[in-house]
Design an enzyme around this catalytic site. Structure first.
Site, PDB file in Angstrom:
ATOM      1  N   GLY A 416      36.336  37.876  42.458  1.00  0.00           N
ATOM      2  CA  GLY A 416      35.905  36.492  42.594  1.00  0.00           C
ATOM      3  C   GLY A 416      36.444  35.823  43.841  1.00  0.00           C
ATOM      4  O   GLY A 416      37.469  36.227  44.400  1.00  0.00           O
ATOM      5  N   GLY A 418      38.109  32.439  45.764  1.00  0.00           N
ATOM      6  CA  GLY A 418      39.238  31.590  45.388  1.00  0.00           C
ATOM      7  C   GLY A 418      40.585  32.218  45.649  1.00  0.00           C
ATOM      8  O   GLY A 418      41.615  31.577  45.444  1.00  0.00           O
ATOM      9  N   HIS A 419      40.584  33.507  46.105  1.00  0.00           N
ATOM     10  CA  HIS A 419      41.845  34.213  46.360  1.00  0.00           C
ATOM     11  C   HIS A 419      42.066  34.456  47.853  1.00  0.00           C
ATOM     12  O   HIS A 419      42.925  35.257  48.215  1.00  0.00           O
ATOM     13  CB  HIS A 419      41.836  35.564  45.641  1.00  0.00           C
ATOM     14  CG  HIS A 419      41.559  35.486  44.194  1.00  0.00           C
ATOM     15  ND1 HIS A 419      42.349  34.754  43.332  1.00  0.00           N
ATOM     16  CD2 HIS A 419      40.578  36.031  43.434  1.00  0.00           C
ATOM     17  CE1 HIS A 419      41.861  34.867  42.103  1.00  0.00           C
ATOM     18  NE2 HIS A 419      40.784  35.625  42.140  1.00  0.00           N
ATOM     19  N   ASP A 472      34.984  42.241  36.071  1.00  0.00           N
ATOM     20  CA  ASP A 472      34.994  43.176  37.196  1.00  0.00           C
ATOM     21  C   ASP A 472      34.810  44.609  36.712  1.00  0.00           C
ATOM     22  O   ASP A 472      34.044  45.383  37.300  1.00  0.00           O
ATOM     23  CB  ASP A 472      36.309  43.048  37.966  1.00  0.00           C
ATOM     24  CG  ASP A 472      36.440  41.715  38.672  1.00  0.00           C
ATOM     25  OD1 ASP A 472      35.761  41.519  39.686  1.00  0.00           O
ATOM     26  OD2 ASP A 472      37.205  40.866  38.191  1.00  0.00           O
ATOM     27  N   HIS A 581      43.803  33.394  38.356  1.00  0.00           N
ATOM     28  CA  HIS A 581      42.506  32.778  38.103  1.00  0.00           C
ATOM     29  C   HIS A 581      42.674  31.396  37.472  1.00  0.00           C
ATOM     30  O   HIS A 581      41.815  30.955  36.709  1.00  0.00           O
ATOM     31  CB  HIS A 581      41.662  33.662  37.190  1.00  0.00           C
ATOM     32  CG  HIS A 581      41.270  34.949  37.821  1.00  0.00           C
ATOM     33  ND1 HIS A 581      41.704  36.166  37.367  1.00  0.00           N
ATOM     34  CD2 HIS A 581      40.489  35.205  38.899  1.00  0.00           C
ATOM     35  CE1 HIS A 581      41.201  37.123  38.124  1.00  0.00           C
ATOM     36  NE2 HIS A 581      40.462  36.568  39.067  1.00  0.00           N
TER      37      HIS A 581
END
Length: 694
Positions: A416, A418-419, A472, A581
């Site tokens: 995802g 955002g990292h 994932d 997350h």
């Protein structure tokens, strides 16, 4: 009055049995009533059915045994406080919470002991007891003390599963019936049959009909709760024939009970397996008077919360971190044990509408929050054209800018958004060949991963490396199956470096966090050396097994859509074991000095990685998105002091934001234990816009 507050049954000598949360320890019960609930000695005597001198003796013994002692009692009283809060919040009949950590025994074994004691308190002659299957259920059955109550029956709650696992329904039921000297009632059929017609025919058989009738007569049932992670019981038992079946029909499921699936609200998730399943149905489960759920581990929080919401459990045995996680996930305030009889502090005045955080919205550089990921990827592609390029015009399927040599194993990573700079910052020579990017904290879809797989393939196969998250795992598995249909051989490595998420005995269940940086680096170097696919796979598995991470959050991250923190922290609180997350930590603790926080993390890493004289490591002190480099430097100073004191050689240190969680203020520390082979690969040259070596 809730059942958990009801008058307790008397024992043979006229005293009352301690509530479940106190185990079989009246001293602990007396100490709780006196120090935590503020009762007088006379009131305690009346409550426990004792004389006042006996209560005085118990309180004295509590001090002698260290129950009433700040250094020991915190863990014990935290468990008791959480147990009572679980009873009150969910209306349980009873709850037993064990400390999450404790000696050399695994959490599953300690839950097994607690579950066995709990079952013993509920057993009566002539009862019919059902039991599920799984690692925890086998631990419960193995811990039951031999006893011979007359006319007991133990019923296998589901049909049989694959014999490749030691904790089959047959094995668990047989083990429990042997310990109880009870009659065992098996279910003479598979749990999952090939077609609904086969199930209908089998249920018409008199023998199986008689066994199913026994299931309708249960007085008590013991069951575990399975998450849907890749190494969960529901997967290892062979329930899903392939990833496609799970994705198409069970994408809303968060957990499984007795082979049946439930969503986050506890509602049944209906799919093709239902008409092929032989065993206790969920509606039948609710009718059993005593439903004892035994399950623990922070990864079980969503599944356990769903089971509680659905009313499938009314007696719970779990561990402290899991209990706290369940309460917080359901929006319940977690009360702290006081170790005194001080009245609780008044609640602060509400400063925001109900359901809203009290913090003001976080200011962000945004246009339309729904376009944030695409706009960010487009901007980063334009910033780093010498490192990354879009695949077929997609800003979410990205390849290295310079093509790889023919015959090289391709490396595909992803997850995802955002990292950042994870994942696309680790694409380039000596690193990954392609990266698939999903929505914020969400897995990329299979077709996008397949596009990356095609772009990375040069004829020698492709290696998929990604974090251990159900979405994932599911989507990369599906992409791998689709790639195989096109003639591309794919091998998969799931990263599991987060030591806070589950114990060492359950390494396969851990999350992949900042340790991904080291694992991606070694994977890229192995592939760059033109090694065959099986050798690359072996080396990356070795790197994953040698990598350990632990995180602490000082504030929560905030999503672009809400611009509000994903969880609330008090001014004097931190989250220990926070996820990447936006998940809260596995434990909430008081704010500490930087050295104390570093020590807390390093104590865990040193024990897990068995660091000592002669150990050679790579070190990553990682910021989670909102942490200044100054503060990371302060943490790194203490980490180096701790490692030097143990004679550990640090070959190289990386400090900075390498794997973030949007704007979370926090840090993680990662160590990778190196041998000559891993050292050579870690220090090999690479060129990604977020990581350059050589």
């Amino acid at each position: 009055m809730k059942e958990g507050r009801a008058k307790r049954s008397a024992t043979a000598d006229g005293t009352r049995r301690p509530p479940l949360k106190f185990g079989e320890d009246p001293v602990l019960w007396a100490a709780w009533l006196y120090y935590e609930e503020g009762m007088t000695q006379s009131d305690i005597a009346a409550t426990m059915g004792l004389s006042r001198p006996t209560v005085i003796t118990y309180l004295s013994e509590a001090r002698e045994r260290g129950i009433v002692n700040i250094s020991i009692a915190v863990d014990r009283l935290r468990s008791l406080s959480l147990a009572q809060q679980m009873v009150d919040h969910f209306g349980l009949r009873d709850c037993l919470v064990v400390p999450t950590t404790g000696g050399q025994r695994s959490l599953i074994d300690r839950l097994g002991d607690a579950g066995a004691r709990t079952l013993g308190w509920h057993l009566r002659p002539a009862q019919t007891v059902g039991i599920g299957w799984g690692r925890t259920m086998l631990a419960v059955a193995a811990a039951v003390k031999p006893q011979a109550l007359p006319d007991l029956r133990v019923v296998q709650a589901t049909g049989g599963t694959t014999a490749a696992i030691p904790y089959t329904p047959e094995a668990v039921a047989a083990r429990l019936s042997e310990a109880l000297s009870a009659q065992v009632v098996p279910l003479s059929a598979p749990c999952i049959v090939s077609h609904p017609q086969v199930r209908d025919l089998l249920l018409q058989e008199p023998v199986l009909g008689e066994q199913m009738q026994a299931l309708s007569e249960l007085d008590t049932i013991l069951l575990g709760v399975s998450s849907l992670r890749p190494n969960s019981t529901i997967h290892t038992s062979g329930f899903f024939s392939n990833a496609l079946e799970q994705h198409d029909h069970y994408c809303d499921a968060v957990g499984s009970l007795l082979g049946r699936f439930i969503d986050a609200s506890g509602r049944p998730v209906i799919g093709p397996l239902d008409e092929r399943t032989i065993g206790l149905a969920l509606e039948q489960l609710r009718q059993v008077r005593t439903r004892i759920g035994v399950s623990g581990g922070f990864d079980k929080v969503p599944a356990l919360l769903a089971a509680l919401r659905g009313g499938y459990i009314n007696v719970l045995v779990t561990d402290a971190d899991t209990a706290e996680g369940i309460l917080r996930a359901d929006g319940a305030p977690v009360l702290r044990q006081s170790l005194s009889r001080r009245p609780p502090s008044p609640a602060p005045a509400e400063t925001a509408p109900p359901g809203e955080t009290s913090r003001a919205p976080v200011k962000k550089f945004l246009n339309d929050p729904r376009s944030a990921v695409d706009e960010a990827m487009e901007g980063l592609l334009r910033a780093h054209p010498h490192h990354i390029a879009a695949i077929e015009g997609s800003c979410r399927a990205i390849r290295r800018a310079t093509p790889a040599r023919t015959g090289k194993v391709g490396l595909v990573i992803g997850g995802g958004a955002g990292h950042e700079p994870l994942f696309l910052g680790y694409v380039g020579p000596g690193l990954a060949d392609a990266v698939a990017v999903g929505n914020i904290f969400a897995a990329p879809p299979p077709d996008r991963i397949l596009a990356c797989c095609r772009a990375a393939s040069t004829g020698a196969g492709v290696l998929h490396v990604f974090g251990n998250y159900s979405g994932d795992v599911m989507n990369f598995e599906m992409a791998g199956e689709l790639a195989a249909a096109e003639g591309i051989e794919v091998r998969t490595i799931v990263t599991t470096d987060d030591i806070a998420y589950s114990p060492a005995s359950d390494r396969d269940g851990r999350r992949g966090t900042a340790g991904n940086v080291f694992i991606f680096k070694i994977a890229g170097a192995a592939c760059d050396r033109m090694l065959p696919l099986e050798d690359c796979e072996r080396l990356v598995q070795k790197a994953n097994a040698a990598t350990f991470t632990m995180s602490v959050g000082l504030t929560a991250g905030s999503l672009p859509e809400t611009r509000r923190p994903s969880f609330e922290l008090g001014e004097g609180e931190i989250e220990i074991g926070v996820g990447i997350h936006g998940e809260p930590g596995v434990q909430r603790g008081p704010m500490m000095a930087a050295d104390d926080i570093a020590d807390r993390i390093m104590d865990g890493l040193i024990a897990e990685a068995q660091l000592g004289p002669g150990s050679r490591i790579g070190l990553l002190v990682n910021g989670l998105g909102g942490t200044p480099m100054m503060e990371l430097g302060i943490l790194n100073r203490r980490v180096h002091q701790r490692l030097a004191a143990r004679g550990v050689e640090i070959l190289r240190t990386w400090v900075g934001p390498y794997c973030t969680s949007l704007d979370m203020n926090g840090a993680s520390i990662t160590v990778i234990v190196l041998d000559e082979q891993l050292e050579e690969l870690l220090l090999a040259p690479c060129d990604g816009f977020a990581l350059r070596v050589g």
